[in-house]
Design a protein around this motif. Structure first.
Motif, PDB file in Angstrom:
ATOM      1  N   GLY A 275     -17.858  -5.067 -22.118  1.00 56.32           N
ATOM      2  CA  GLY A 275     -19.160  -5.350 -22.702  1.00 56.32           C
ATOM      3  C   GLY A 275     -19.039  -6.286 -23.875  1.00 56.32           C
ATOM      4  O   GLY A 275     -17.949  -6.774 -24.197  1.00 56.32           O
ATOM      5  N   GLY A 276     -20.172  -6.534 -24.496  1.00 59.48           N
ATOM      6  CA  GLY A 276     -20.188  -7.428 -25.648  1.00 59.48           C
ATOM      7  C   GLY A 276     -21.612  -7.696 -26.080  1.00 59.48           C
ATOM      8  O   GLY A 276     -22.540  -7.000 -25.648  1.00 59.48           O
ATOM      9  N   GLN A 278     -24.113 -10.983 -26.471  1.00 58.84           N
ATOM     10  CA  GLN A 278     -24.230 -12.404 -26.189  1.00 58.84           C
ATOM     11  C   GLN A 278     -25.564 -12.945 -26.688  1.00 58.84           C
ATOM     12  O   GLN A 278     -25.703 -14.127 -26.891  1.00 58.84           O
ATOM     13  N   VAL A 279     -26.528 -12.062 -26.879  1.00 60.79           N
ATOM     14  CA  VAL A 279     -27.873 -12.488 -27.277  1.00 60.79           C
ATOM     15  C   VAL A 279     -28.239 -11.923 -28.647  1.00 60.79           C
ATOM     16  O   VAL A 279     -28.661 -12.650 -29.539  1.00 60.79           O
ATOM     17  N   HIS A 291     -24.708  -5.700 -23.752  1.00 59.34           N
ATOM     18  CA  HIS A 291     -24.415  -5.469 -22.335  1.00 59.34           C
ATOM     19  C   HIS A 291     -23.129  -4.660 -22.176  1.00 59.34           C
ATOM     20  O   HIS A 291     -22.210  -4.774 -22.994  1.00 59.34           O
ATOM     21  N   ALA A 309     -27.831  -3.685 -19.545  1.00 58.48           N
ATOM     22  CA  ALA A 309     -28.018  -4.742 -20.534  1.00 58.48           C
ATOM     23  C   ALA A 309     -29.386  -4.597 -21.157  1.00 58.48           C
ATOM     24  O   ALA A 309     -30.334  -4.156 -20.504  1.00 58.48           O
ATOM     25  N   MET A 311     -31.655  -7.176 -22.663  1.00 57.59           N
ATOM     26  CA  MET A 311     -31.882  -8.614 -22.861  1.00 57.59           C
ATOM     27  C   MET A 311     -33.269  -8.953 -22.333  1.00 57.59           C
ATOM     28  O   MET A 311     -33.766  -8.296 -21.425  1.00 57.59           O
ATOM     29  N   ASP A 312     -33.843 -10.014 -22.874  1.00 63.57           N
ATOM     30  CA  ASP A 312     -35.143 -10.471 -22.417  1.00 63.57           C
ATOM     31  C   ASP A 312     -34.989 -11.686 -21.503  1.00 63.57           C
ATOM     32  O   ASP A 312     -33.975 -12.370 -21.542  1.00 63.57           O
ATOM     33  N   LYS A 313     -36.041 -11.926 -20.736  1.00 56.17           N
ATOM     34  CA  LYS A 313     -36.089 -13.092 -19.851  1.00 56.17           C
ATOM     35  C   LYS A 313     -34.930 -13.112 -18.866  1.00 56.17           C
ATOM     36  O   LYS A 313     -34.344 -14.151 -18.585  1.00 56.17           O
ATOM     37  N   VAL A 314     -34.545 -11.927 -18.426  1.00 60.61           N
ATOM     38  CA  VAL A 314     -33.547 -11.812 -17.368  1.00 60.61           C
ATOM     39  C   VAL A 314     -34.187 -11.009 -16.235  1.00 60.61           C
ATOM     40  O   VAL A 314     -35.277 -10.461 -16.396  1.00 60.61           O
TER      41      VAL A 314
END
Lengths: 434, 417
Positions: A275-276, A278-279, A291, A309, A311-314
């Motif tokens: 994981g990590g 990114q956003v 994520h 995850a 996150m938006d817009k995925v």
């Protein structure tokens, strides 16, 4: 955080409640022990510890889940949160809210003061970090407990919750955990079919939850206000601080992983994760990742893959699949479908699980029935925690080690509004496995 | 492709109009190109000769030439070897350097080429090699974007028509225990395949040094190609394609869709990530986990596992087995890096063209759609990516000049193209 509870969770009539319970096989209710609760009255007096969005929501549902349930005390670290919650609950629930200025408490010891009040049931909805300590105090004070998931953020906390649950068992106190999926009718019916062998032996599965970056969560705390200590800012941004929330794999995706434990009727034996972030890379997102992907290995080598995850817009997804030697299950928040030798599609009613969880507990309290979900929700919490630990460190990990040997304790050195340097974002291969 | 049934003895058919010397050209003189060349020359067929060499950089070519002449210590993909001067006939005039070196090499009289440049260049080189009538050994992956994959597939079909051999560096396809286990899986030993996992969780590096002021962006990126997505495809494509290829092999085809995630937790420099997790869905709804990581100090795992209704197979680079109703222990395998060249040269000698072009293109494409899904955060269908995606990572021009580095992808922001 939902607050429109009154619209979604109508006050069930007593008759509806009985019917719903019976339909879902609540043998407890049918047992007919008409023992009156609390010295001649069946009134349930509730205390709330943790007056955020979830606390408001749970209290509303709890008080609407059965007749004669009242809120008598409230506690929160922050006065402004408590005031907002009290106002809202009063608006939603009217006369069921019996709290007075004298039974509203703030500060680090607010939970102790709530527990010192005359009450039967306490709702624990503060950030997860505090759950183990508050659960212990509640059980020691002899209260029944409804506690939100997750119930800890580290293995030390998980062990404490299991111990407290055993204490509750001895004291004949009920504990319900807020993994409400366990009370979703389509899952109950479907899981029964899995248990009955309708898909044969389980040989694999996947669960995925992707979407909602939570960027608009608590907008007013995004920018640190002058005068806020490190501790205060972190507490107000708790969702993104691992020591407080456990990170989202623990805090939110426990629902999804709990379902896999349920389907498997076991906890995983080991896991490897990655994981990590990114956003969500700014300091306002604490040290939380955005994520994770974890492979869990259950008894007999069955591997269940989890991807999560925020996150938006995925592409948004929330579903799970369980594969057996004779069929395959697809499930999500409303569907349970079996393909294979014994096809099935749930099309029955879907009573609100968030009402049901409180109704079940109140019924158990009134009837003197055993209802203790402490260990189960602790195990689901540890399932998520070990996935996070594996992703943070990059190390594969065994359940037994995490449960028995890990010394990870994310508690701050002291509980006071002062300096608290933020923890660095975990770096796999560098963050130590503790 | 199966090892079994191929007669080990070389056919006595003379090759190339009366001469039995097979002239090999090496395009891409890095570590893998050097290794592949030794494996090509060191097979049982000693009449294979290195005839020409090409690289973008003179120093790279010289180092490779010296190593092949004098020998070198082994590494993960090649054994220790002594110099091979007897099988080298590469005078200065057949050593070519620059962006067009491959064209000169293809015109130098070679019969077969080894394509081992950074993956970005593969599709152009492969297409030119096939059109020039050459047999091809090409390293994996064979492209870094869908546009490149399509070009590979078109050229592979042309090679098919022209009966030219094409073998790819997905060496597991030539590894005996993989071949034997896969044969059994296809014969139903584990029942219907309902799931699988594949992993390449291992170490990886960072690009920490700074570009020297006098060096162009293009040269800097080409010399450190692994760290730049347009050249390498990112590690899910460049390395993990090996394991994804096994998934395609087991299922007998490519995935129909995927959803992935990933990021860069530790890596510095360039623009590739250091971890991915992808859920691939194959025909019939079977879901497959692909997990890859290049971060030092973590738990490593490089293997595949295929789950069926009657058992499962586990395979890694050293061994493999089937458990369940039809338990089986895989045999020890000869060195697959050598075997793939033995198989290629044999097919050339026997005039029985092997063609792995489409197969490796599809495995490359599966890895690429995994990467594209993770980079953008979007679920992707194979058919869309194969037919409609316009993603083309090529630079505007191939000259040693300016070339800004594309930003590190951010899901939800990086567009799906």
């Amino acid at each position: 955080m939902k607050t429109k509870a009154s619209q979604e969770t109508p006050d069930l009539s007593r008759r509806d409640f009985i019917r719903t319970s019976a339909a879902l096989g609540a043998a407890a209710w049918a047992a007919g022990t008409s023992r009156m609760f609390a010295a001649g009255s069946d009134k349930i007096r509730v205390g709330l510890i943790g007056c955020g969005g979830r606390g408001t929501y749970d209290t509303t549902n709890c008080l609407n889940a059965a007749q004669n349930v009242e809120l008598v005390a409230m506690g929160d670290l922050f006065g402004d949160r408590l005031d907002r919650c009290r106002k809202q609950l009063t608006k939603e629930l009217g006369l069921k809210v019996k709290v007075t200025d004298e039974t509203c408490f703030t500060g680090w010891d607010a939970h102790k003061k709530v527990l010192a009040c005359e009450l039967d049931l306490v709702i624990l909805t503060e950030p997860p970090h505090f759950r183990p300590a508050h659960l212990r105090a509640a059980v020691e004070a002899g209260k029944h407990v409804f506690m939100e998931k997750p119930v800890a953020v580290d293995p030390v906390g998980v062990r404490s919750v299991i111990e407290s649950s055993q204490m509750a068992e001895q004291k004949k106190l009920t504990i319900v955990g807020g993994t409400q999926s366990r009370r979703m009718a389509h899952l109950i019916e479907g899981m029964k079919r899995i248990r009955d062998g309708d898909i044969g032996r389980i040989i694999g599965g996947q669960c995925v939850r992707i979407g909602d970056g939570m960027l608009t969560w608590s907008q007013e705390t995004k920018v640190r206000q002058p005068g806020w200590s490190d501790m205060e800012w972190q507490l107000r941004r708790w969702l993104f601080l691992t020591w407080l929330s456990g990170d989202f794999i623990v805090e939110m995706h426990i629902h999804n992983l709990d379902k896999m434990n349920w389907a498997m009727d076991a906890h995983p034996m080991q896991c490897v994760g990655l994981g990590g972030r990114q956003v969500r890379t700014g300091p306002e997102y604490g040290d939380a990742y955005d994520h994770f992907a974890v492979e869990y290995e259950y008894p007999d080598g069955v591997r269940i893959e989890y991807m999560g995850a925020q996150m938006d817009k995925v592409t948004t997804r929330q579903d799970a699949q369980v594969v057996g030697t004779k069929g395959r299950v697809y499930m999500d928040s409303g569907n349970f479908v079996i393909e294979g030798n014994k096809p099935f599609k749930y099309d029955g009613p879907s009573p609100s699980p968030v009402i049901k969880q409180h109704a079940d507990q109140i019924a158990a309290i009134r009837n003197g029935e055993r209802l203790n979900e402490g260990r189960r929700v602790a195990e689901s919490t540890l399932t998520c925690i070990m996935g996070r630990m594996s992703a943070y460190t990059g190390r594969a990990m065994k359940w037994d080690w995490a449960m028995n040997a890990s010394k990870l304790d994310l508690s701050p050195p002291k509980y006071e509004f002062g300096d608290l340097p933020p923890r660095p974002v975990a770096m796999p291969g560098q963050t130590p496995l503790i | 492709m199966s090892l079994a049934g191929i007669v080990p003895a070389l056919s006595s058919r003379l090759y190339a109009a009366g001469s039995d010397v097979l002239k090999v050209g090496l395009i891409g003189c890095g570590g893998r190109g050097t290794g592949a060349t030794t494996q090509s020359l060191m097979g049982v067929d000693k009449s294979v000769k290195l005839w020409a060499m090409a690289d973008l950089f003179q120093d790279q070519l010289d180092a490779c030439y010296n190593m092949l002449s004098k020998g070198a210590k082994g590494r993960y993909d090649r054994v220790d070897f002594d110099g091979l001067p007897d099988q080298m006939d590469v005078p200065e005039q057949r050593r070519f350097v620059g962006f067009d070196a491959y064209q000169k090499l293809l015109a130098s009289g070679v019969d077969m080429v080894i394509l081992a440049t950074p993956p970005h260049f593969r599709s152009e080189h492969f297409e030119a090699a096939v059109k020039a009538g050459k047999h091809v050994f090409m390293e994996k992956p064979v492209a870094t974007d869908p546009v490149g994959v399509r070009r590979i597939i078109a050229a592979a079909k042309l090679a098919e028509e022209k009966k030219q051999s094409v073998v790819a560096g997905t060496q597991r396809r030539h590894q005996l225990h993989y071949v034997e286990i896969m044969k059994r899986i296809h014969d139903g030993a584990i029942g219907e395949i309902v799931g699988a996992q594949c992993y390449w969780n291992g170490a990886g590096g960072s690009l920490r040094s700074e570009k020297p002021a006098e060096m162009s962006d293009m040269e800097w990126q080409c010399r450190h190609w692994y760290y730049f997505c347009w050249l390498c495809g990112d590690h899910i494509v460049e390395q993990h394609v090996h394991n994804i290829d096994i998934m395609n092999w087991a299922f007998g085809g490519h995935p129909v869709q995927c959803m992935g995630l990933g990021g860069r937790a530790v890596r510095e420099g360039g623009n590739i990530w250091d971890h991915f997790a992808i859920e691939f869905e194959y025909p019939g709804g079977a879901r497959v986990l692909s997990m890859c990581r290049q971060i030092p100090g973590c738990s490593d795992r490089v293997s595949e596992r295929i789950v069926g209704t009657k058992g499962f197979a586990y395979i890694d680079g050293a061994s493999g087995f089937i458990k369940g109703e039809n338990a089986y222990e895989g045999p020890a395998s000869p060195n697959p890096y050598v075997q793939e060249h033995v198989d290629l040269i044999r097919s050339i000698r026997q005039g029985a063209a092997l063609n792995e072009g489409v197969q490796v293109a599809e495995s490359t494409m599966a890895a690429i759609i995994g990467r594209m899904s993770a980079y953008t955060g979007r679920a992707l269908k194979w058919d869309w990516a194969m037919n409609a995606s316009k993603l083309d990572l090529s630079p505007p021009k191939y000259t040693f000049g300016d070339l800004p580095v594309a930003p590190v992808p951010v899901p939800g922001k990086t567009p799906l193209i």
